[in-house]
Design an enzyme around this catalytic site. Sequence first.
Site, PDB file in Angstrom:
ATOM      1  N   ASN A  92       0.837  -1.187   0.000  1.00 57.36           N
ATOM      2  CA  ASN A  92       0.000   0.000   0.000  1.00 57.36           C
ATOM      3  C   ASN A  92       0.875   1.242   0.000  1.00 57.36           C
ATOM      4  OD1 ASN A  92      -2.358  -1.506   0.054  1.00 57.36           O
ATOM      5  ND2 ASN A  92      -2.260  -1.713   2.274  1.00 57.36           N
ATOM      6  N   THR A  93       0.191   2.408   0.002  1.00 57.15           N
ATOM      7  CA  THR A  93       0.928   3.670  -0.011  1.00 57.15           C
ATOM      8  C   THR A  93       1.962   3.726   1.116  1.00 57.15           C
ATOM      9  OG1 THR A  93      -1.163   4.624  -0.710  1.00 57.15           O
ATOM     10  CG2 THR A  93       0.606   6.153  -0.206  1.00 57.15           C
ATOM     11  N   GLN A  94       3.196   3.984   0.764  1.00 55.40           N
ATOM     12  CA  GLN A  94       4.247   4.113   1.767  1.00 55.40           C
ATOM     13  C   GLN A  94       4.630   5.571   1.986  1.00 55.40           C
ATOM     14  OE1 GLN A  94       5.880   1.087   3.129  1.00 55.40           O
ATOM     15  NE2 GLN A  94       3.947   0.357   2.295  1.00 55.40           N
TER      16      GLN A  94
END
Lengths: 265, 261
Positions: free
Chosen positions: A36-38
């Site tokens: 997912n978005t890091q």
Amino acid sequence: MEHDPFRWGRPSDQAYGEYNNSIAHAGQQQSFPKMNTQQPIVTGTSVIAIKFKDGIVIAADNLGSYGSLARFTDVERLFPVGDHAVVGISGDISDLQYVSRLLEDLEIENNYDYDGHSLRAPHIHEYLQKVFYHRRSKMDPLWNSTIVGGLDDSGKPFLKYVDLLGVQYSAPTLATGFGAYLALPILRKVVFEEKDVEKIDEETARNAIKECMKVLFYRDARSLDKYSLITITKKNGVVFEKGLKSEEQSWRFAKDIKGYGTQKV
Amino acid sequence: MTSVGTGYDLSNSVFSPDGRNFQVEYASKAVENGGTSIGLKTKNGIVFAVEKIITSKLLVPGKNNRIQTIGRSIGAVYSGLLPDGRHLVSRGRDEFNSYRSQYKEDITVPYLIDRLGNYVQAYTCYNSVRPFGITSIIGGIDEDGTHLYMLEPSGSYWGYKGAATGKGRQSAKNELEKLNLDELSTRDAVKEAARIIYQAHEDNKDKDFEIEISWISKEETKGLHQFVPEDLLNEAKQYAEDKLNEDEDEDEEDEDENMEE
């Protein structure tokens, strides 16, 4: 003779070698763990807002930064919702676009009923908080900090913050990102606590916000001197001003700054 | 209907030997007895109006709407079976929202009406379902301007400048034809719509009715589909009543003159 009917009409292993099953299951197969978005990619910097006796003023500049590169200079980060509310969004721009679409959907659905109720700032804030907290609980956050401003059900000024973790708080002056360090102290000189709001008129609030946008442009290296400003009052509703410029800048001090760039110290 | 009782009217999707689909025709009958609905297309806007017959004094005025919003600047009104209309509007909203999530922009009115037309048509093709018992007038504003359509139980739809359906459709159509819709302002169209509904109700005078009016206009509603504000509704009702009384007086005068002769 091939005795398995499921293999009839298929390329024979003898001629072509055994079929590589990963081709048929290319979509489902994961060669890498789900991610997912890091971190945010294209970002918008601070949003700042202040209450005054009849309403609120909120502002955000028009820059979309790609790291330290000033990549997009016409990004709108203020979104009016309904007749008496606005959402100001900082952080990841693609998530901002997603949130803005959620807000549009919310508004469309709200227009189905003619029950006299209208979408107001507290409702929008409650909704956004639920969305942000849900996404952080899925370990897939929407990478933004937002300020929801407008009027509450009794027509009083409303200002509340919510961010990527679902953290929320309310105050008479609010700022996201760098603004929390650079703009809030200036805004708090104008309105320190809730009871000061009554003493402040629109003009004073506007000037304070404009001054802060200038300070932010001076000191926040990811900001722009072109910005949008929204004023919400009971009398005039949402007044949207786009493409404002920070005026009367003075960069005389710049020549004395040493130790950066190509200068010899 | 001479072919009634021959068995061709018992199931959906079956033609009679002379090429008719009776279930669809019966659905139209359900519409013909419903309260009158009209739609007007002006240069910059759309107006919907409907005559709601009051079936019980216990019903709350202003509730049980027959005009609904499909999405932002698209509205619908229908005559016939209320639940069928609710279902069609619900389908319209699904279409509107799924188009938005796919293309990130609003659906155009002609495309929406085409989708809904296909949907309604499918209900004439299967034995497990019955056709829609409504004729709906659907209209709105999109990037190409204003649009008004009327969608029938068969699934066929036509574009109109002014459309009418329900019990009083005949007199409503006559009145719509007299209007100069290309010149009329949307605000004036609201008043005319009220007048037409009042006039269409004349043949059904023994029953009480309530009028519902909505509009869509860039100037008046920022392009949103909304009910007209209370004061405009009252103004329109007053205008309708005055006009109606004027006509009656004229009729009486005519009669008096005839008597003298």
